[in-house]
Design a protein around this motif. Structure first.
Motif, PDB file in Angstrom:
ATOM      1  N   GLN A  50      -6.432  64.145   9.937  1.00  0.00           N
ATOM      2  CA  GLN A  50      -7.358  63.589   8.956  1.00  0.00           C
ATOM      3  C   GLN A  50      -7.423  62.088   9.135  1.00  0.00           C
ATOM      4  N   SER A  51      -8.598  61.579   8.960  1.00  0.00           N
ATOM      5  CA  SER A  51      -8.804  60.150   9.134  1.00  0.00           C
ATOM      6  C   SER A  51     -10.012  59.789   8.291  1.00  0.00           C
ATOM      7  N   SER A  52     -10.232  58.490   8.168  1.00  0.00           N
ATOM      8  CA  SER A  52     -11.264  58.043   7.251  1.00  0.00           C
ATOM      9  C   SER A  52     -12.189  57.075   7.985  1.00  0.00           C
ATOM     10  N   VAL A  53     -13.468  57.385   7.985  1.00  0.00           N
ATOM     11  CA  VAL A  53     -14.409  56.516   8.688  1.00  0.00           C
ATOM     12  C   VAL A  53     -14.308  55.097   8.112  1.00  0.00           C
ATOM     13  N   ALA A  54     -14.345  54.126   8.986  1.00  0.00           N
ATOM     14  CA  ALA A  54     -14.237  52.704   8.612  1.00  0.00           C
ATOM     15  C   ALA A  54     -12.883  52.374   7.980  1.00  0.00           C
ATOM     16  N   GLY A  55     -11.920  53.305   8.094  1.00  0.00           N
ATOM     17  CA  GLY A  55     -10.587  53.056   7.534  1.00  0.00           C
ATOM     18  C   GLY A  55     -10.591  52.891   6.020  1.00  0.00           C
ATOM     19  N   LEU A  56     -11.581  53.537   5.380  1.00  0.00           N
ATOM     20  CA  LEU A  56     -11.720  53.422   3.928  1.00  0.00           C
ATOM     21  C   LEU A  56     -10.473  53.920   3.226  1.00  0.00           C
ATOM     22  N   GLY A  57     -10.207  53.364   2.062  1.00  0.00           N
ATOM     23  CA  GLY A  57      -9.374  54.079   1.126  1.00  0.00           C
ATOM     24  C   GLY A  57      -7.990  53.683   0.761  1.00  0.00           C
ATOM     25  N   VAL A 109      -5.963  55.999   8.577  1.00  0.00           N
ATOM     26  CA  VAL A 109      -6.329  55.482   9.895  1.00  0.00           C
ATOM     27  C   VAL A 109      -7.832  55.700  10.084  1.00  0.00           C
ATOM     28  N   ALA A 110      -8.503  54.729  10.711  1.00  0.00           N
ATOM     29  CA  ALA A 110      -9.952  54.833  10.886  1.00  0.00           C
ATOM     30  C   ALA A 110     -10.303  55.938  11.882  1.00  0.00           C
ATOM     31  N   THR A 111     -11.266  56.754  11.519  1.00  0.00           N
ATOM     32  CA  THR A 111     -11.693  57.837  12.422  1.00  0.00           C
ATOM     33  C   THR A 111     -12.146  57.265  13.774  1.00  0.00           C
ATOM     34  N   GLU A 112     -12.839  56.122  13.732  1.00  0.00           N
ATOM     35  CA  GLU A 112     -13.325  55.501  14.972  1.00  0.00           C
ATOM     36  C   GLU A 112     -12.154  55.228  15.925  1.00  0.00           C
ATOM     37  N   ASP A 113     -11.040  54.726  15.362  1.00  0.00           N
ATOM     38  CA  ASP A 113      -9.890  54.371  16.195  1.00  0.00           C
ATOM     39  C   ASP A 113      -9.242  55.626  16.781  1.00  0.00           C
ATOM     40  N   VAL A 114      -9.164  56.669  15.965  1.00  0.00           N
ATOM     41  CA  VAL A 114      -8.558  57.920  16.449  1.00  0.00           C
ATOM     42  C   VAL A 114      -9.435  58.530  17.546  1.00  0.00           C
ATOM     43  N   VAL A 115     -10.748  58.506  17.331  1.00  0.00           N
ATOM     44  CA  VAL A 115     -11.660  59.082  18.330  1.00  0.00           C
ATOM     45  C   VAL A 115     -11.541  58.323  19.657  1.00  0.00           C
ATOM     46  N   LYS A 119     -16.677  44.427   6.201  1.00  0.00           N
ATOM     47  CA  LYS A 119     -16.693  44.936   7.577  1.00  0.00           C
ATOM     48  C   LYS A 119     -15.858  46.223   7.638  1.00  0.00           C
ATOM     49  N   PRO A 120     -16.198  47.128   8.580  1.00  0.00           N
ATOM     50  CA  PRO A 120     -15.354  48.329   8.728  1.00  0.00           C
ATOM     51  C   PRO A 120     -13.910  47.934   9.052  1.00  0.00           C
TER      52      PRO A 120
END
Ligand code: HMG
Ligand code: MG
Length: 304
Positions: free
Chosen positions: A233-240, A252-258, A289-290
């Motif tokens: 599980q991850s959160s786009v833009a590292g939200l939250g 952890v940001a979904t972008e970074d995991v991808v 910013k994200p």
């Protein structure tokens, strides 16, 4: 080198729920729906959309019905929601979730602060939810908070994780999340928490849920991958963050995991550019910013 990695990874984006539950100012349902749409367009096959909890405890999720009913669902995408008790579960039914998530804690103190009951009481509340959901053909996931550290109790022993995993298995939960709620974990500690969970759940039914407070979430992801975990599980833009875990930052940001996964040659089915667009969309709304190094790098490159 003999390390092997899963060939494929399934990501659950929890941004609309875990990400936005902690925002100070309200985020309109329309923006949440827009975010879910962009995530599915980016190729996410699982999205944790919202929670059916007390609006007094978490006002940001009070629009659960509006959000769930406003989504244009895409076939093949699983939409999950958090339900802490029968009241939440029953409220969610009108919105046809594909999966409900009961959420327990490996630490007693966090259980009390987050859901106002002990671990044992939480299991009593979850049991009828699990039973009803399974009878109605709705999948059930169990989130396990504080599997390495607790904001109130400090370090959490792997035995506590095994204990909770056993209780969740006992009531019929199908798969579980090993969550580092406050992002204090480091690779060996996270591996021990996963190992403890494997006493009760198969590797295919275990996902990693790492907050990035101390910047360790990508390392922890890699450590879990090396054990064969292939759901994260991850959160786009590292939200939250969690309102009941003060100081803990986002997942952890979904972008970074991808980016990490694609670099390892692991298939995610996700289009990184479109994912970055989804993160930019919600970040623009939030006026910041994200919180993702990969998104920042790509957005800078695009601007240049
Ligand atoms: P309680 O006060 O013990 O509940 O709260 P209660 O059964 O005594 O009921 C009190 C009031 O809440 C009543 O209303 C109920 O109707 C209402 P009143 O009569 O006072 O007007 N109520 C509800 N309303 C809507 N939906 C419900 C519901 N249940 C009762 N489902 C409760 C217990 C669990 C409800 C409360 O503690 C709560 O809502 N907590 C929210 C916790 C939460 O959402 N935390 C964030 C998500 S967990 C997380 O982020 C961690 C995770 O990401 C993994 C990780 O990183 O660790 C998953
Ligand atoms: Mg979380």
């Amino acid at each position: 080198m003999s390390i092997t990695y899963p060939r494929q990874v399934r990501l659950i984006d929890v941004g609309p729920r875990d990400g936005l539950q902690n925002e100070k100012s309200p985020v309109p349902a329309e923006v949440k729906i827009g975010l879910v749409h962009r995530l599915q367009q980016a190729g996410l096959k699982e999205i944790e959309v919202t929670s059916y909890v007390s609006p007094k405890w978490v006002p940001q999720m009070a629009d659960n019905h509006e959000v769930m009913s406003g989504i244009e669902r895409q076939p093949g995408v699983r939409y999950s929601v958090l339900t802490p008790n029968l009241k939440g579960y029953e409220a969610s039914l009108a919105d046809r979730p594909d999966e409900v998530v009961v959420f327990g804690s490996a630490s007693e103190a966090f259980s009390q602060k987050n859901i106002n009951c002990s671990i044992a009481e939480s299991i009593e509340r979850f049991a009828p939810v699990v039973e009803a959901a399974r009878a109605q053909g709705i999948a059930v996931r169990g989130a396990m908070s504080c599997t390495v550290g607790c904001p109130y109790e400090g370090e959490v022993a792997p035995e506590r994780v095994a204990y909770l995993a056993g209780l969740l298995k006992g009531i019929g939960v199908q798969r579980v999340d090993v969550a580092d709620t406050i992002g204090v974990g480091t690779p060996l500690k996270v591996q021990r928490a996963v190992e403890a969970t494997l006493q009760h759940f198969a590797i295919d039914d275990v996902s990693g849920h790492f907050h990035d407070t101390y910047g360790q979430a990508l390392s922890n992801t890699l450590a879990a991958l090396q054990m064969g975990v292939w759901n994260f599980q991850s959160s786009v833009a590292g939200l939250g963050g969690c309102p009941y875990a003060k100081g803990a930052t986002g997942n952890v940001a979904t972008e970074d995991v991808v980016y990490l996964l694609h670099g390892l040659g692991i298939d995610t089915g996700i289009d990184l550019d479109r994912l970055i667009d989804a993160g930019a969309y919600v970040s623009d709304f939030l006026g910041r910013k994200p919180n993702s190094r990969v998104a920042t790098a790509v957005l800078n490159k695009r601007a240049g």
